[in-house]
Design a protein around this motif. Structure first.
Motif, PDB file in Angstrom:
ATOM      1  N   UNK A  84       0.818  -1.216   0.000  1.00 32.74           N
ATOM      2  CA  UNK A  84       0.000   0.000   0.000  1.00 32.74           C
ATOM      3  C   UNK A  84       0.851   1.266   0.000  1.00 32.74           C
ATOM      4  N   UNK A  85       1.995   1.215   0.698  1.00 36.81           N
ATOM      5  CA  UNK A  85       2.888   2.375   0.738  1.00 36.81           C
ATOM      6  C   UNK A  85       3.427   2.681  -0.657  1.00 36.81           C
ATOM      7  N   UNK A  86       3.914   1.648  -1.360  1.00 37.55           N
ATOM      8  CA  UNK A  86       4.438   1.844  -2.715  1.00 37.55           C
ATOM      9  C   UNK A  86       3.349   2.335  -3.659  1.00 37.55           C
ATOM     10  N   UNK A  87       2.177   1.736  -3.533  1.00 36.84           N
ATOM     11  CA  UNK A  87       1.039   2.118  -4.382  1.00 36.84           C
ATOM     12  C   UNK A  87       0.714   3.603  -4.211  1.00 36.84           C
ATOM     13  N   UNK A  88       0.587   4.035  -2.970  1.00 35.68           N
ATOM     14  CA  UNK A  88       0.230   5.431  -2.696  1.00 35.68           C
ATOM     15  C   UNK A  88       1.328   6.394  -3.130  1.00 35.68           C
ATOM     16  N   UNK A  89       2.591   5.994  -2.972  1.00 41.51           N
ATOM     17  CA  UNK A  89       3.699   6.852  -3.393  1.00 41.51           C
ATOM     18  C   UNK A  89       3.726   7.006  -4.913  1.00 41.51           C
ATOM     19  N   UNK A  90       3.437   5.927  -5.639  1.00 43.98           N
ATOM     20  CA  UNK A  90       3.390   6.002  -7.102  1.00 43.98           C
ATOM     21  C   UNK A  90       2.298   6.971  -7.546  1.00 43.98           C
ATOM     22  N   UNK A  91       1.112   6.845  -6.945  1.00 43.44           N
ATOM     23  CA  UNK A  91      -0.004   7.724  -7.297  1.00 43.44           C
ATOM     24  C   UNK A  91       0.347   9.178  -6.993  1.00 43.44           C
ATOM     25  N   UNK A  92       0.925   9.404  -5.828  1.00 47.98           N
ATOM     26  CA  UNK A  92       1.285  10.767  -5.427  1.00 47.98           C
ATOM     27  C   UNK A  92       2.323  11.366  -6.374  1.00 47.98           C
ATOM     28  N   UNK A  93       3.342  10.588  -6.694  1.00 48.92           N
ATOM     29  CA  UNK A  93       4.398  11.089  -7.572  1.00 48.92           C
ATOM     30  C   UNK A  93       3.851  11.337  -8.973  1.00 48.92           C
ATOM     31  N   UNK A  94       3.006  10.436  -9.435  1.00 49.97           N
ATOM     32  CA  UNK A  94       2.402  10.598 -10.768  1.00 49.97           C
ATOM     33  C   UNK A  94       1.580  11.876 -10.835  1.00 49.97           C
ATOM     34  N   UNK A  95       0.772  12.126  -9.812  1.00 48.56           N
ATOM     35  CA  UNK A  95      -0.051  13.338  -9.786  1.00 48.56           C
ATOM     36  C   UNK A  95       0.808  14.595  -9.800  1.00 48.56           C
ATOM     37  N   UNK A  96       1.951  14.532  -9.132  1.00 49.19           N
ATOM     38  CA  UNK A  96       2.818  15.708  -9.035  1.00 49.19           C
ATOM     39  C   UNK A  96       3.628  15.965 -10.298  1.00 49.19           C
ATOM     40  N   UNK A  97       3.943  14.901 -11.053  1.00 50.68           N
ATOM     41  CA  UNK A  97       4.823  15.105 -12.210  1.00 50.68           C
ATOM     42  C   UNK A  97       4.076  15.179 -13.541  1.00 50.68           C
ATOM     43  N   UNK A  98       2.761  14.951 -13.519  1.00 49.91           N
ATOM     44  CA  UNK A  98       2.004  14.882 -14.770  1.00 49.91           C
ATOM     45  C   UNK A  98       2.133  16.157 -15.601  1.00 49.91           C
ATOM     46  N   UNK A  99       2.191  17.289 -14.930  1.00 48.33           N
ATOM     47  CA  UNK A  99       2.119  18.576 -15.622  1.00 48.33           C
ATOM     48  C   UNK A  99       3.261  18.774 -16.621  1.00 48.33           C
ATOM     49  N   UNK A 100       4.405  18.171 -16.360  1.00 51.82           N
ATOM     50  CA  UNK A 100       5.534  18.341 -17.276  1.00 51.82           C
ATOM     51  C   UNK A 100       5.318  17.617 -18.605  1.00 51.82           C
ATOM     52  N   UNK A 101       4.293  16.741 -18.655  1.00 55.40           N
ATOM     53  CA  UNK A 101       4.036  15.968 -19.870  1.00 55.40           C
ATOM     54  C   UNK A 101       2.810  16.458 -20.649  1.00 55.40           C
ATOM     55  N   UNK A 102       2.282  17.611 -20.274  1.00 55.45           N
ATOM     56  CA  UNK A 102       1.098  18.135 -20.962  1.00 55.45           C
ATOM     57  C   UNK A 102       1.342  18.314 -22.453  1.00 55.45           C
ATOM     58  N   UNK A 103       2.568  18.645 -22.826  1.00 52.78           N
ATOM     59  CA  UNK A 103       2.880  18.857 -24.245  1.00 52.78           C
ATOM     60  C   UNK A 103       2.792  17.563 -25.052  1.00 52.78           C
ATOM     61  N   UNK A 104       2.706  16.420 -24.366  1.00 54.22           N
ATOM     62  CA  UNK A 104       2.576  15.136 -25.052  1.00 54.22           C
ATOM     63  C   UNK A 104       1.111  14.736 -25.246  1.00 54.22           C
ATOM     64  N   UNK A 105       0.194  15.622 -24.877  1.00 51.78           N
ATOM     65  CA  UNK A 105      -1.225  15.384 -25.133  1.00 51.78           C
ATOM     66  C   UNK A 105      -1.582  15.933 -26.512  1.00 51.78           C
ATOM     67  N   UNK A 106      -2.729  15.509 -27.026  1.00 53.84           N
ATOM     68  CA  UNK A 106      -3.181  15.965 -28.344  1.00 53.84           C
ATOM     69  C   UNK A 106      -4.640  16.384 -28.279  1.00 53.84           C
ATOM     70  N   UNK A 107      -4.932  17.518 -28.879  1.00 51.28           N
ATOM     71  CA  UNK A 107      -6.288  18.041 -28.895  1.00 51.28           C
ATOM     72  C   UNK A 107      -7.117  17.324 -29.955  1.00 51.28           C
ATOM     73  N   UNK A 108      -8.344  16.961 -29.592  1.00 49.74           N
ATOM     74  CA  UNK A 108      -9.295  16.426 -30.564  1.00 49.74           C
ATOM     75  C   UNK A 108      -9.974  17.623 -31.225  1.00 49.74           C
ATOM     76  N   UNK A 109      -9.524  17.973 -32.420  1.00 49.83           N
ATOM     77  CA  UNK A 109      -9.973  19.213 -33.055  1.00 49.83           C
ATOM     78  C   UNK A 109     -11.466  19.201 -33.361  1.00 49.83           C
ATOM     79  N   UNK A 110     -11.991  18.060 -33.780  1.00 48.39           N
ATOM     80  CA  UNK A 110     -13.415  17.985 -34.120  1.00 48.39           C
ATOM     81  C   UNK A 110     -14.274  18.280 -32.894  1.00 48.39           C
ATOM     82  N   UNK A 111     -13.935  17.655 -31.769  1.00 53.01           N
ATOM     83  CA  UNK A 111     -14.715  17.864 -30.553  1.00 53.01           C
ATOM     84  C   UNK A 111     -14.479  19.266 -29.994  1.00 53.01           C
TER      85      UNK A 111
END
Length: 202
Positions: free
Chosen positions: A80-107
């Motif tokens: 549970x400790x490892x699981x929660x740490x992974x989730x926490x770290x993922x939530x904190x570092x996600x923002x640096x990867x926003x440029x790897x997202x793609x907009x759905x132009x039609x929607x």
């Protein structure tokens, strides 16, 4: 409606023609307005490699989104400790990867057009910080009348986000038009009273 993103424009146009000015439009975020699977994968990969302090062999699968629910399947037995740490770290570092997202132009074009005459709402189970940063990155925030996220309506992973939004807004489900990509969420939308023919499957 067709789940394929390469749908002919005339099918979407026919769907949009039936929308009335007093209809309320619900949009999902991940996989609907923005394709985030690869950014999500990179974020989880960094989190996992950081927690375990070694390079895990985690391959990207574009047809299967990596989620917190799939961590046990991916990594085997984790505490549970490892699981929660992974989730926490993922939530904190996600923002640096926003440029790897793609907009759905039609929607996105549909959102911008409908926002001129209808109430347009984002209804997402994502955390508010990620929702707002993604919308800001693509300059979409002002096209929404209201934004529902994990925190501000206390959505859990198993909650029906549509029931919560409908109850808070006190609106009739039959007046809702929904743009959504996840079949499990579509099932919940229908169970909350949104007519199947009012749902555009992205």
């Amino acid at each position: 409606m067709n789940k394929n993103n390469n749908i002919p424009n005339h099918l979407l146009n026919k769907f949009l023609e039936k929308i009335k000015n007093d209809d309320v439009i619900f949009f999902d975020l991940d996989g609907t307005i923005v394709e985030t699977n690869y950014a999500n994968y990179l974020s989880y990969k960094e989190a996992i490699n950081t927690i375990y302090k070694k390079n895990q062999n985690i391959e990207y699968n574009p047809s299967e989104r990596l989620t917190r629910n799939s961590l046990h399947k991916l990594l085997g037995k984790i505490s549970p400790f490892e699981y929660n740490k992974i989730i926490q770290y993922k939530d904190n570092n996600y923002f640096k990867y926003t440029s790897f997202t793609n907009l759905n132009k039609i929607i996105t074009d549909t959102l911008i057009s409908l926002s001129k005459k209808n109430k347009t709402l984002l209804v997402s189970k994502c955390k508010q910080s990620r929702v707002l940063s993604t919308l800001e990155y693509y300059n979409l925030t002002n096209y929404f009348t209201k934004i529902f996220t994990h925190e501000n309506i206390e959505i859990s992973n198993n909650s029906n986000k549509f029931e919560i939004a409908i109850a808070e807004l006190n609106i009739i489900p039959s007046t809702i038009i929904l743009f959504e990509n996840e079949e499990t969420e579509i099932i919940q939308a229908i169970s909350s009273g949104i007519p199947n023919h009012n749902i555009w499957r992205v």
